[in-house]
Motif scaffolding. Structure first.
Motif, PDB file in Angstrom:
ATOM      1  N   SER A 157     -83.738  44.143  95.245  1.00 31.98           N
ATOM      2  CA  SER A 157     -83.551  45.561  94.908  1.00 31.98           C
ATOM      3  C   SER A 157     -82.080  45.941  94.885  1.00 31.98           C
ATOM      4  N   THR A 158     -81.308  45.414  95.828  1.00 33.64           N
ATOM      5  CA  THR A 158     -79.878  45.725  95.880  1.00 33.64           C
ATOM      6  C   THR A 158     -79.160  45.206  94.643  1.00 33.64           C
ATOM      7  N   SER A 159     -79.526  44.010  94.210  1.00 38.14           N
ATOM      8  CA  SER A 159     -78.869  43.437  93.030  1.00 38.14           C
ATOM      9  C   SER A 159     -79.196  44.223  91.770  1.00 38.14           C
ATOM     10  N   LYS A 160     -80.384  44.862  91.718  1.00 33.87           N
ATOM     11  CA  LYS A 160     -80.830  45.579  90.522  1.00 33.87           C
ATOM     12  C   LYS A 160     -80.466  47.055  90.529  1.00 33.87           C
ATOM     13  N   THR A 161     -80.075  47.574  91.697  1.00 35.05           N
ATOM     14  CA  THR A 161     -79.767  48.992  91.810  1.00 35.05           C
ATOM     15  C   THR A 161     -78.363  49.264  91.301  1.00 35.05           C
ATOM     16  N   ALA A 162     -78.194  50.370  90.586  1.00 37.56           N
ATOM     17  CA  ALA A 162     -76.892  50.706  90.008  1.00 37.56           C
ATOM     18  C   ALA A 162     -75.847  50.946  91.096  1.00 37.56           C
ATOM     19  N   PRO A 163     -74.657  50.348  90.894  1.00 38.48           N
ATOM     20  CA  PRO A 163     -74.320  49.373  89.865  1.00 38.48           C
ATOM     21  C   PRO A 163     -74.888  48.013  90.221  1.00 38.48           C
ATOM     22  N   MET A 164     -75.519  47.350  89.257  1.00 34.84           N
ATOM     23  CA  MET A 164     -76.066  46.023  89.524  1.00 34.84           C
ATOM     24  C   MET A 164     -74.940  45.066  89.919  1.00 34.84           C
ATOM     25  N   GLY A 165     -75.314  43.986  90.603  1.00 35.22           N
ATOM     26  CA  GLY A 165     -74.284  43.045  91.022  1.00 35.22           C
ATOM     27  C   GLY A 165     -74.850  41.935  91.881  1.00 35.22           C
ATOM     28  N   PRO A 166     -73.983  41.059  92.403  1.00 36.22           N
ATOM     29  CA  PRO A 166     -74.432  39.912  93.193  1.00 36.22           C
ATOM     30  C   PRO A 166     -74.703  40.256  94.644  1.00 36.22           C
ATOM     31  N   VAL A 167     -75.657  39.562  95.238  1.00 32.01           N
ATOM     32  CA  VAL A 167     -75.890  39.605  96.686  1.00 32.01           C
ATOM     33  C   VAL A 167     -75.876  38.161  97.187  1.00 32.01           C
ATOM     34  N   HIS A 168     -75.636  38.003  98.476  1.00 28.12           N
ATOM     35  CA  HIS A 168     -75.479  36.660  99.061  1.00 28.12           C
ATOM     36  C   HIS A 168     -76.480  36.473 100.195  1.00 28.12           C
ATOM     37  N   ILE A 169     -77.300  35.419 100.081  1.00 32.91           N
ATOM     38  CA  ILE A 169     -78.253  35.040 101.131  1.00 32.91           C
ATOM     39  C   ILE A 169     -77.831  33.674 101.651  1.00 32.91           C
ATOM     40  N   ASN A 170     -77.418  33.623 102.907  1.00 36.18           N
ATOM     41  CA  ASN A 170     -77.008  32.359 103.536  1.00 36.18           C
ATOM     42  C   ASN A 170     -78.160  31.859 104.399  1.00 36.18           C
TER      43      ASN A 170
END
Length: 569
Positions: A157-170
């Motif tokens: 959801s965070t990656s698709k919410t405006a402004p879209m962008g990258p997220v990091h899962i370690n």
């Protein structure tokens, strides 16, 4: 439960949550620590699985897929510097607003900061260049499964919410890393969050409609990164303002015939002319999307400072590098493409159309008679087939796209990496777009940018591609010849021209690519007309940087001279 059962259940939940969230594309780089997730993705149905050996190129390949689809793509690698090699693509994705789910496998906590191999500090590795980052728990308890499900949903959801962008899962894993491949996938019914759209207030709409109906000296500017262009031309036809269309808006193509005159595609050239600038000062400017490529347009807006300069953006991030916007309207752009009373074309709009036609005539004559990079790029653009796409590198290719790609009714999609305007990762991004669109692809790129990402071609060894790469080989950095540092002749060539003396026929042989060496306009026409017989075709066009600079300036001077004859007082 045994360790292998915990591990298998954990990664199965991880993968199934991503699948139910609607993510379809997985780009994976081989490595040991990411083994559990690699196997879990590979055995699951419903994914399009891509492999790339080089992490730097893989990042841009995933970026290309996500850019074209406007949906998140999983980017998976092992621990250590593999994760660091994703960084350039992540930075581009952040500033270009492209959704990526960056999944980095990691060593367990007891192997961090103790000298263990392939162990670096991966927590918050990408800093402020991702929208959100999370370090997952180890797969050692069923209690962690709920955490995994909810945090993956949050990441998507965070990656698709405006402004879209990258997220990091370690994701840390302890050895052993093998799964129980017979363990069935979990039965899950995950509620996928609904992401709404931002709508304008009624009060704003009253003011906005009045502006559209009553202002004559208004212009629309449309840049990159719109989520959709559906309905825009119907709206513009009612308002009857000139529309300055950046090529990356994808509004220079598939244009309705009755909107052709409204589409101003030569604004970069005509706004170099002072006489036209003074005549065409707008009272109102409404910009949808990102700031366009054109520097003359930006300088013009900064000088004329319209009474109303509205930047429409779905994000609260204020994209106004000129610091002249009077209104920042945070809504989805299409919510402002309203039905209004259809106006008649104004003298103001007609002047923009007249200037655009003058410039277009000069550009077409230039393409017919000149032989430099711009003229050859124009020939390429004219030759592009319907339902294809073109990816343009930064530096000269994107500027030639802006100048020489004439508006058309053909369905051609245009792309470039303009988040940070770099020349790295261009080959991979173009191949990623091709994988997403499944259209014939064309890449216009310079020799230095091609050298930057030769590893991007590796993906063609694992997956079918349909790509024609046009390399404009002027033996160095052509864009610098247009900049002030080119006047320092003693050091310019050594520091900025950077000639390599390389040509790419052996690269074509290495990757089993079709190859043409082009030394003339006639050669280029023949190469473009030649039947494509392999997945990758490389057309290497040998050009001259000095000639290219001189002829471009001649074109702009000729356009400006005719504009002066019409508007100079």
């Amino acid at each position: 439960m045994t360790n292998i059962e915990y591990l298998t259940s954990y990664v199965n939940h991880f993968v199934e949550t991503i699948r139910q969230a609607g993510v379809q594309d997985i780009v994976m780089c081989p490595g040991s620590r990411s083994t559990p997730l690699a196997y879990a993705f590979a055995k699951s149905e419903g994914f399009q699985f891509y492999r790339q050996i080089d992490e730097r190129s893989a990042g841009y390949f995933a970026l290309g897929i996500a850019k074209a689809k406007k949906t998140p793509v999983v980017l998976l690698c092992t621990s250590g510097t593999a994760a660091a090699n994703f960084f350039p693509a992540i930075v581009e994705a952040y500033y270009a607003r492209v959704p990526l789910l960056v999944v980095t496998a990691d060593r367990p906590h007891e192997l961090r900061e103790v000298g263990a191999p392939q162990a670096i500090d991966q927590v918050h590795l990408y800093g402020k260049h991702v929208k959100w980052a999370v370090d997952f728990p180890l797969p050692e308890s069923e209690a962690n499964l709920a955490f995994v499900e909810r945090h993956i949903q949050r990441a998507v959801s965070t990656s698709k919410t405006a402004p879209m962008g990258p997220v990091h899962i370690n994701v840390p894993f302890r050895e052993p890393l093998l799964l129980d491949m017979e363990q069935p996938l979990p039965t899950m019914n995950i509620h996928v969050p609904e992401i709404g759209k931002l709508a304008p207030s009624e009060e704003f709409l009253v003011w906005y409609k009045d502006l559209l109906q009553n202002e004559v000296r208004g212009i629309f500017i449309v840049g990159d990164s719109l989520q959709t262009t559906n309905g825009f031309w119907e709206f513009a036809k009612m308002v009857q303002w000139p529309v300055l269309v950046d090529p990356l808006s994808n509004l220079r193509t598939s244009i309705p015939a009755d909107c052709m005159d409204l589409c101003i595609d030569q604004y970069d050239a005509i706004l170099k002319n002072k006489s036209f600038q003074e005549m065409a000062v707008p009272n109102v400017v409404i910009r949808f999307g990102a700031q366009p490529v054109s520097k003359p347009l930006m300088l013009y807006l900064k000088e004329c400072k319209p009474t109303v300069f509205m930047v429409v953006d779905e994000s609260p991030l204020f994209r106004d590098s000129l610091h002249i916007a009077t209104h920042h309207v945070q809504v989805d752009a299409e919510s402002l493409w309203l039905k209004t009373d259809t106006k008649s074309s104004s003298t103001y709009t007609d002047c923009w159309t007249q200037a655009n036609n003058i410039a277009t005539a000069h550009v077409n004559s230039y393409m017919e008679h000149e032989t430099d990079e711009g003229a050859l790029a124009g020939l390429l653009f004219e030759a592009l087939p319907d339902k294809s796409y073109l990816f343009a590198s930064s530096s000269m290719p994107i500027r030639d796209l802006d100048t020489f790609f004439n508006k058309t009714t053909k369905d051609i999609q245009l792309y470039a990496n303009r988040g940070t305007n770099g020349i790295d990762g261009v080959v991979s991004s173009a191949l990623g777009v091709q994988a997403a669109l499944n259209r014939p692809g064309y890449l216009l790129i310079g020799d230095l940018a091609f050298l930057h990402d030769l590893n991007g071609l590796i993906v063609s060894r694992f997956h079918h591609s349909d790509m024609t790469i046009i390399v404009m080989n002027n033996d160095g950095g052509g864009i610098f010849s247009y900049l002030p540092q080119s006047t320092e002749t003693n050091y310019f060539e050594h520091l900025f021209g950077t000639p390599t003396g390389l040509e790419f026929s052996n690269i074509a042989t290495m990757y089993n690519a079709q190859y043409n060496a082009v030394h003339s306009k006639e050669d280029f026409k023949e190469a473009l007309a030649e039947e494509k017989t392999k997945d990758i075709r490389i057309i290497e066009v040998f050009t001259n940087r000095q000639v290219n600079t001189e002829t471009h300036r001649k074109l702009w001077a000729a356009i400006s001279k005719e504009l002066d004859s019409v508007w100079k007082v």
